[in-house]
Design a protein around this motif. Sequence first.
Motif, PDB file in Angstrom:
ATOM      1  N   TRP A 100      91.220  19.725  45.007  1.00  0.00           N
ATOM      2  CA  TRP A 100      91.001  18.331  45.408  1.00  0.00           C
ATOM      3  C   TRP A 100      89.984  18.244  46.539  1.00  0.00           C
ATOM      4  O   TRP A 100      89.175  17.308  46.592  1.00  0.00           O
ATOM      5  N   ARG A 101      90.034  19.220  47.435  1.00  0.00           N
ATOM      6  CA  ARG A 101      89.030  19.253  48.500  1.00  0.00           C
ATOM      7  C   ARG A 101      87.643  19.431  47.904  1.00  0.00           C
ATOM      8  O   ARG A 101      86.675  18.779  48.325  1.00  0.00           O
ATOM      9  N   LEU A 102      87.533  20.324  46.913  1.00  0.00           N
ATOM     10  CA  LEU A 102      86.234  20.600  46.304  1.00  0.00           C
ATOM     11  C   LEU A 102      85.696  19.372  45.576  1.00  0.00           C
ATOM     12  O   LEU A 102      84.498  19.072  45.647  1.00  0.00           O
ATOM     13  N   ILE A 103      86.568  18.658  44.889  1.00  0.00           N
ATOM     14  CA  ILE A 103      86.151  17.425  44.217  1.00  0.00           C
ATOM     15  C   ILE A 103      85.634  16.421  45.244  1.00  0.00           C
ATOM     16  O   ILE A 103      84.601  15.767  45.046  1.00  0.00           O
ATOM     17  N   GLY A 104      86.342  16.310  46.365  1.00  0.00           N
ATOM     18  CA  GLY A 104      85.903  15.416  47.434  1.00  0.00           C
ATOM     19  C   GLY A 104      84.570  15.833  48.021  1.00  0.00           C
ATOM     20  O   GLY A 104      83.715  14.994  48.319  1.00  0.00           O
ATOM     21  N   HIS A 105      84.380  17.132  48.187  1.00  0.00           N
ATOM     22  CA  HIS A 105      83.134  17.637  48.757  1.00  0.00           C
ATOM     23  C   HIS A 105      81.947  17.353  47.835  1.00  0.00           C
ATOM     24  O   HIS A 105      80.877  16.938  48.299  1.00  0.00           O
ATOM     25  N   PHE A 106      82.124  17.581  46.539  1.00  0.00           N
ATOM     26  CA  PHE A 106      81.041  17.289  45.601  1.00  0.00           C
ATOM     27  C   PHE A 106      80.783  15.780  45.521  1.00  0.00           C
ATOM     28  O   PHE A 106      79.629  15.353  45.349  1.00  0.00           O
ATOM     29  N   SER A 107      81.833  14.976  45.672  1.00  0.00           N
ATOM     30  CA  SER A 107      81.655  13.521  45.679  1.00  0.00           C
ATOM     31  C   SER A 107      80.824  13.092  46.884  1.00  0.00           C
ATOM     32  O   SER A 107      79.934  12.236  46.777  1.00  0.00           O
ATOM     33  N   ALA A 108      81.119  13.688  48.044  1.00  0.00           N
ATOM     34  CA  ALA A 108      80.357  13.372  49.253  1.00  0.00           C
ATOM     35  C   ALA A 108      78.894  13.779  49.100  1.00  0.00           C
ATOM     36  O   ALA A 108      77.976  13.038  49.487  1.00  0.00           O
ATOM     37  N   ALA A 109      78.670  14.967  48.522  1.00  0.00           N
ATOM     38  CA  ALA A 109      77.298  15.440  48.312  1.00  0.00           C
ATOM     39  C   ALA A 109      76.557  14.539  47.326  1.00  0.00           C
ATOM     40  O   ALA A 109      75.374  14.223  47.525  1.00  0.00           O
ATOM     41  N   ALA A 110      77.245  14.115  46.277  1.00  0.00           N
ATOM     42  CA  ALA A 110      76.622  13.231  45.288  1.00  0.00           C
ATOM     43  C   ALA A 110      76.276  11.878  45.905  1.00  0.00           C
ATOM     44  O   ALA A 110      75.218  11.302  45.615  1.00  0.00           O
ATOM     45  N   TRP A 111      77.168  11.353  46.745  1.00  0.00           N
ATOM     46  CA  TRP A 111      76.895  10.095  47.454  1.00  0.00           C
ATOM     47  C   TRP A 111      75.633  10.219  48.302  1.00  0.00           C
ATOM     48  O   TRP A 111      74.761   9.351  48.280  1.00  0.00           O
ATOM     49  N   LEU A 112      75.539  11.315  49.041  1.00  0.00           N
ATOM     50  CA  LEU A 112      74.385  11.523  49.906  1.00  0.00           C
ATOM     51  C   LEU A 112      73.096  11.594  49.094  1.00  0.00           C
ATOM     52  O   LEU A 112      72.083  10.973  49.440  1.00  0.00           O
ATOM     53  N   LEU A 113      73.133  12.334  47.991  1.00  0.00           N
ATOM     54  CA  LEU A 113      71.954  12.478  47.142  1.00  0.00           C
ATOM     55  C   LEU A 113      71.564  11.157  46.491  1.00  0.00           C
ATOM     56  O   LEU A 113      70.374  10.856  46.326  1.00  0.00           O
ATOM     57  N   PHE A 114      72.559  10.337  46.133  1.00  0.00           N
ATOM     58  CA  PHE A 114      72.272   9.040  45.516  1.00  0.00           C
ATOM     59  C   PHE A 114      71.471   8.155  46.462  1.00  0.00           C
ATOM     60  O   PHE A 114      70.447   7.567  46.065  1.00  0.00           O
ATOM     61  N   TRP A 115      71.908   8.048  47.706  1.00  0.00           N
ATOM     62  CA  TRP A 115      71.225   7.158  48.647  1.00  0.00           C
ATOM     63  C   TRP A 115      69.893   7.729  49.124  1.00  0.00           C
ATOM     64  O   TRP A 115      69.026   6.987  49.571  1.00  0.00           O
ATOM     65  N   MET A 116      69.730   9.050  49.024  1.00  0.00           N
ATOM     66  CA  MET A 116      68.452   9.651  49.393  1.00  0.00           C
ATOM     67  C   MET A 116      67.539   9.824  48.181  1.00  0.00           C
ATOM     68  O   MET A 116      66.497  10.466  48.269  1.00  0.00           O
ATOM     69  N   SER A 117      67.952   9.242  47.049  1.00  0.00           N
ATOM     70  CA  SER A 117      67.153   9.299  45.817  1.00  0.00           C
ATOM     71  C   SER A 117      66.873  10.729  45.375  1.00  0.00           C
ATOM     72  O   SER A 117      65.765  11.065  44.941  1.00  0.00           O
ATOM     73  N   GLY A 118      67.880  11.584  45.489  1.00  0.00           N
ATOM     74  CA  GLY A 118      67.737  12.964  45.056  1.00  0.00           C
ATOM     75  C   GLY A 118      67.088  13.842  46.102  1.00  0.00           C
ATOM     76  O   GLY A 118      66.702  13.385  47.187  1.00  0.00           O
ATOM     77  N   PHE A 119      66.977  15.103  45.766  1.00  0.00           N
ATOM     78  CA  PHE A 119      66.369  16.065  46.683  1.00  0.00           C
ATOM     79  C   PHE A 119      64.861  16.077  46.478  1.00  0.00           C
ATOM     80  O   PHE A 119      64.389  16.112  45.338  1.00  0.00           O
ATOM     81  N   PRO A 120      64.089  16.044  47.565  1.00  0.00           N
ATOM     82  CA  PRO A 120      62.625  16.040  47.413  1.00  0.00           C
ATOM     83  C   PRO A 120      62.100  17.368  46.875  1.00  0.00           C
ATOM     84  O   PRO A 120      62.847  18.349  46.753  1.00  0.00           O
ATOM     85  N   SER A 121      60.828  17.403  46.573  1.00  0.00           N
ATOM     86  CA  SER A 121      60.215  18.622  46.033  1.00  0.00           C
ATOM     87  C   SER A 121      60.235  19.740  47.060  1.00  0.00           C
ATOM     88  O   SER A 121      60.253  19.504  48.273  1.00  0.00           O
ATOM     89  N   LEU A 122      60.259  20.978  46.565  1.00  0.00           N
ATOM     90  CA  LEU A 122      60.259  22.167  47.412  1.00  0.00           C
ATOM     91  C   LEU A 122      58.983  22.966  47.185  1.00  0.00           C
ATOM     92  O   LEU A 122      58.426  22.962  46.077  1.00  0.00           O
ATOM     93  N   GLN A 123      58.548  23.660  48.219  1.00  0.00           N
ATOM     94  CA  GLN A 123      57.377  24.526  48.105  1.00  0.00           C
ATOM     95  C   GLN A 123      57.707  25.891  48.684  1.00  0.00           C
ATOM     96  O   GLN A 123      58.230  25.996  49.796  1.00  0.00           O
ATOM     97  N   LEU A 124      57.419  26.937  47.910  1.00  0.00           N
ATOM     98  CA  LEU A 124      57.671  28.297  48.360  1.00  0.00           C
ATOM     99  C   LEU A 124      56.716  29.232  47.627  1.00  0.00           C
ATOM    100  O   LEU A 124      56.562  29.142  46.404  1.00  0.00           O
ATOM    101  N   LEU A 125      56.047  30.102  48.376  1.00  0.00           N
ATOM    102  CA  LEU A 125      55.075  31.051  47.825  1.00  0.00           C
ATOM    103  C   LEU A 125      53.991  30.334  47.011  1.00  0.00           C
ATOM    104  O   LEU A 125      53.539  30.823  45.970  1.00  0.00           O
ATOM    105  N   GLY A 126      53.601  29.166  47.474  1.00  0.00           N
ATOM    106  CA  GLY A 126      52.545  28.412  46.816  1.00  0.00           C
ATOM    107  C   GLY A 126      52.965  27.676  45.571  1.00  0.00           C
ATOM    108  O   GLY A 126      52.159  27.019  44.926  1.00  0.00           O
ATOM    109  N   VAL A 127      54.261  27.787  45.222  1.00  0.00           N
ATOM    110  CA  VAL A 127      54.771  27.114  44.034  1.00  0.00           C
ATOM    111  C   VAL A 127      55.520  25.856  44.446  1.00  0.00           C
ATOM    112  O   VAL A 127      56.355  25.896  45.367  1.00  0.00           O
ATOM    113  N   THR A 128      55.230  24.754  43.766  1.00  0.00           N
ATOM    114  CA  THR A 128      55.912  23.495  44.043  1.00  0.00           C
ATOM    115  C   THR A 128      56.940  23.211  42.955  1.00  0.00           C
ATOM    116  O   THR A 128      56.616  23.215  41.764  1.00  0.00           O
ATOM    117  N   ILE A 129      58.186  23.017  43.387  1.00  0.00           N
ATOM    118  CA  ILE A 129      59.264  22.653  42.463  1.00  0.00           C
ATOM    119  C   ILE A 129      59.506  21.160  42.631  1.00  0.00           C
ATOM    120  O   ILE A 129      60.011  20.713  43.662  1.00  0.00           O
TER     121      ILE A 129
END
Length: 339
Positions: A100-129
């Motif tokens: 139940w804690r894990l379900i709550g934690h993923f719910s909190a993470a999903a809420w955060l990602l929703f309001w931030m419109s997802g995770f922005p692009s990442l760059q590492l070793l010259g590669v953009t994800i």
Amino acid sequence: MIELWLIPVCCFISWAFTFFLRKYALAKSLMDIPNERSSHCTPTPRGGGGAIVLAFLSGLAFLSCLDVLSLEAFYALLGSGTIVAILGFADDHGHIAARWRLIGHFSAAAWLLFWMSGFPSLQLLGVTIESGMLTTIFALCYLVWLLNLYNFMDGIDGLASVEAISICLGMCLIYWFAGTPGLIWGPLLLACSTAGFLWWNFPPARIFMGDVGSGFLGIILGGLSMLGAAASPALFWSWIILLAVFITDATWTLLQRLLRKEKIYQAHRSHAYQHAAIKLKSHKHTAGYVMAINVLWLFPLAIAVAKGLEPFLGLLLAYSPLCYLAFRLRAGRTLSDKC
């Protein structure tokens, strides 16, 4: 600037509310009784991290009213932090099953990602994800692991508080040097809110943070790092470098226990910081060494990455010595000494 009043006000709110929470915990017998995971031998009141929650969320609302913080960022941090804090508060008062804690934690993470419109692009070793399903899955796992590892690492007096304060103040300086001063207020607010609590939690602690505080710090630090990533991918890697002590210790310990087929959900005393506290015979000195690593080693690397150093090289330089230190401290192997 009227925002500057937040610094002493949040410190005082956190300090004063911790005082009342300590009285409440003693009256309700809300005590942390030493167990297999404990690095203390005396029953101590817990749940003081609720003061950090109150001070930070109050300051966050104030920043939003002043338009210093966007409504999207406000709702993201407010909602996710509140979900995790409520779960932690309930768990401090009575055990909640891990699923139940894990379900709550993923719910909190999903809420955060929703309001931030997802995770922005990442760059590492010259590669953009680019931002998409892959970065979203990464972000969910990252946020949930960060809030849980922060709970795992909150095992000796003052350590979790010192880590949060040093990381946040370090990022404030990095934001200033990187030319993004508008991002300073979030980490500065969290540092001030934690500082008021630290007065009561400094070794020897008169009250512990509890799950309500440790999980909250983990999810908020994750959210703040995502706000940095939205401004510049390099700033996200600066956050990851400054978080290296906790990430390395918790992850190395988990992997070692998995390799030995131990039940990872059971309480234990096998983290590198717990071994260090026994060797040094001091919680205060252990927390001090962690702060010194953050200030003298990780901060210069984090600012170098923010100013243009290849992130992979910065990560390699930051994490390699810490992995070696975890190995030397025998992280993952249970301690026999109790105190």
